[in-house]
Design a protein around this motif. Sequence first.
Motif, PDB file in Angstrom:
ATOM      1  N   TRP A 170       8.611 -33.454  28.221  1.00 20.11           N
ATOM      2  CA  TRP A 170       7.919 -33.556  29.507  1.00 20.11           C
ATOM      3  C   TRP A 170       6.416 -33.774  29.362  1.00 20.11           C
ATOM      4  O   TRP A 170       5.775 -34.377  30.218  1.00 20.11           O
ATOM      5  CB  TRP A 170       8.166 -32.283  30.325  1.00 20.11           C
ATOM      6  CG  TRP A 170       7.528 -31.058  29.720  1.00 20.11           C
ATOM      7  CD1 TRP A 170       8.084 -30.225  28.784  1.00 20.11           C
ATOM      8  CD2 TRP A 170       6.226 -30.547  29.985  1.00 20.11           C
ATOM      9  NE1 TRP A 170       7.212 -29.222  28.445  1.00 20.11           N
ATOM     10  CE2 TRP A 170       6.055 -29.391  29.186  1.00 20.11           C
ATOM     11  CE3 TRP A 170       5.186 -30.933  30.826  1.00 20.11           C
ATOM     12  CZ2 TRP A 170       4.887 -28.635  29.194  1.00 20.11           C
ATOM     13  CZ3 TRP A 170       4.017 -30.175  30.846  1.00 20.11           C
ATOM     14  CH2 TRP A 170       3.878 -29.040  30.036  1.00 20.11           C
ATOM     15  N   ASP A 171       5.838 -33.288  28.250  1.00 19.69           N
ATOM     16  CA  ASP A 171       4.397 -33.354  28.038  1.00 19.69           C
ATOM     17  C   ASP A 171       3.995 -34.407  27.010  1.00 19.69           C
ATOM     18  O   ASP A 171       2.851 -34.438  26.566  1.00 19.69           O
ATOM     19  CB  ASP A 171       3.877 -31.990  27.589  1.00 19.69           C
ATOM     20  CG  ASP A 171       4.613 -31.451  26.368  1.00 19.69           C
ATOM     21  OD1 ASP A 171       5.568 -32.112  25.906  1.00 19.69           O
ATOM     22  OD2 ASP A 171       4.247 -30.365  25.884  1.00 19.69           O
TER      23      ASP A 171
ATOM     24  N   PHE B 285       0.810 -31.581  33.098  1.00 21.48           N
ATOM     25  CA  PHE B 285       2.021 -31.729  33.905  1.00 21.48           C
ATOM     26  C   PHE B 285       2.068 -33.084  34.617  1.00 21.48           C
ATOM     27  O   PHE B 285       3.140 -33.567  34.960  1.00 21.48           O
ATOM     28  CB  PHE B 285       2.119 -30.599  34.930  1.00 21.48           C
ATOM     29  CG  PHE B 285       2.320 -29.251  34.317  1.00 21.48           C
ATOM     30  CD1 PHE B 285       3.595 -28.769  34.070  1.00 21.48           C
ATOM     31  CD2 PHE B 285       1.235 -28.464  33.957  1.00 21.48           C
ATOM     32  CE1 PHE B 285       3.796 -27.526  33.493  1.00 21.48           C
ATOM     33  CE2 PHE B 285       1.417 -27.224  33.375  1.00 21.48           C
ATOM     34  CZ  PHE B 285       2.702 -26.757  33.138  1.00 21.48           C
TER      35      PHE B 285
ATOM     36  N   LYS C  62       7.652 -28.951  34.832  1.00 24.24           N
ATOM     37  CA  LYS C  62       8.097 -29.632  33.618  1.00 24.24           C
ATOM     38  C   LYS C  62       9.348 -30.427  33.978  1.00 24.24           C
ATOM     39  O   LYS C  62      10.444 -29.884  34.069  1.00 24.24           O
ATOM     40  CB  LYS C  62       8.410 -28.608  32.516  1.00 24.24           C
ATOM     41  CG  LYS C  62       7.228 -27.733  32.135  1.00 24.24           C
ATOM     42  CD  LYS C  62       7.615 -26.728  31.063  1.00 24.24           C
ATOM     43  CE  LYS C  62       6.462 -25.807  30.719  1.00 24.24           C
ATOM     44  NZ  LYS C  62       6.815 -24.819  29.663  1.00 24.24           N
TER      45      LYS C  62
ATOM     46  N   HIS D 133      11.952 -32.067  32.936  1.00 25.95           N
ATOM     47  CA  HIS D 133      12.703 -32.308  31.702  1.00 25.95           C
ATOM     48  C   HIS D 133      13.616 -33.522  31.818  1.00 25.95           C
ATOM     49  O   HIS D 133      13.775 -34.287  30.864  1.00 25.95           O
ATOM     50  CB  HIS D 133      13.514 -31.073  31.336  1.00 25.95           C
ATOM     51  CG  HIS D 133      12.680 -29.884  30.970  1.00 25.95           C
ATOM     52  ND1 HIS D 133      11.787 -29.895  29.933  1.00 25.95           N
ATOM     53  CD2 HIS D 133      12.619 -28.634  31.515  1.00 25.95           C
ATOM     54  CE1 HIS D 133      11.197 -28.707  29.839  1.00 25.95           C
ATOM     55  NE2 HIS D 133      11.685 -27.943  30.780  1.00 25.95           N
TER      56      HIS D 133
ATOM     57  N   TRP E 129      14.054 -29.297  36.642  1.00 23.76           N
ATOM     58  CA  TRP E 129      12.603 -29.192  36.552  1.00 23.76           C
ATOM     59  C   TRP E 129      12.234 -27.720  36.396  1.00 23.76           C
ATOM     60  O   TRP E 129      12.658 -26.871  37.191  1.00 23.76           O
ATOM     61  CB  TRP E 129      11.922 -29.756  37.792  1.00 23.76           C
ATOM     62  CG  TRP E 129      12.125 -31.229  38.009  1.00 23.76           C
ATOM     63  CD1 TRP E 129      12.810 -32.101  37.216  1.00 23.76           C
ATOM     64  CD2 TRP E 129      11.652 -31.998  39.132  1.00 23.76           C
ATOM     65  NE1 TRP E 129      12.787 -33.359  37.747  1.00 23.76           N
ATOM     66  CE2 TRP E 129      12.082 -33.330  38.922  1.00 23.76           C
ATOM     67  CE3 TRP E 129      10.914 -31.700  40.262  1.00 23.76           C
ATOM     68  CZ2 TRP E 129      11.794 -34.353  39.828  1.00 23.76           C
ATOM     69  CZ3 TRP E 129      10.624 -32.703  41.165  1.00 23.76           C
ATOM     70  CH2 TRP E 129      11.048 -34.019  40.944  1.00 23.76           C
ATOM     71  N   GLU E 130      11.451 -27.446  35.382  1.00 22.67           N
ATOM     72  CA  GLU E 130      11.057 -26.069  35.070  1.00 22.67           C
ATOM     73  C   GLU E 130       9.703 -25.744  35.691  1.00 22.67           C
ATOM     74  O   GLU E 130       8.754 -26.513  35.572  1.00 22.67           O
ATOM     75  CB  GLU E 130      11.000 -25.876  33.554  1.00 22.67           C
ATOM     76  CG  GLU E 130      10.602 -24.480  33.109  1.00 22.67           C
ATOM     77  CD  GLU E 130      10.455 -24.394  31.604  1.00 22.67           C
ATOM     78  OE1 GLU E 130       9.801 -23.443  31.140  1.00 22.67           O
ATOM     79  OE2 GLU E 130      10.979 -25.284  30.884  1.00 22.67           O
TER      80      GLU E 130
END
Length: 223
Positions: free
Chosen positions: A42-43, A130, A150, A152, A157-158
Amino acid sequence: MPGTDQVAPDLLAAHLRTWLGSWPASDPLSVVGAAVRDRPGWDGRRHPIIGVGPADAMVVSVPPTVAEAIGPGPYDWDDLAARLPALVGNPTGHLGIGIFRWSDSPTALADRGVWLSADDPRVPAWLLPFGHDVLVALDGDEYCAGVGLKRHDEFGWEIAVGTAEPYRGQGLARHLVAQATRYVLDHGAIATYCHARENRASAAVAVAAGFSDRAWRYVGDLS
């Protein structure tokens, strides 16, 4: 079409299959070699070890070459945890182990934040990775608390939340997490939330926002 009571489990399963490369666990502790572990997360960074599940049915996702080096199970968790850091190139690293939660029924708390572009000058540096839009509570133009997502995959989504020290203890985090959960659900994904086992403040926020403890663990980035 599944009933509404099945939407969240189906979304969660789709997310875990996509994020981990395999779901559910075939043994009490399953190690899977997944090409996704060699791709940016994600990052934009690789996350070579990700594990999720209850204590008796956890999937640990690693790069295919690492899975080959480990060999077939059955596995002992303590032995596996000791071997994995070196196998992904960080022999002095330690696995982060925490609590994994998800929710499709956020607590009915009032919205306290606004969605801003991550590059808005009022957004603090910790939220920049983010990208997309982030959720922030402001006092005028001063940052009070915020949530980044996040993303993913399309299914899960976290939520990550942080509160500036002068504004802690006011319940902002729980309001923002509940608000962000509604946003995630509105976008067709399941909302997840992870925190260290010893982080009681984060656990309290999670419960207050509608993320119960289902006795699932999370194994993640090396420290």
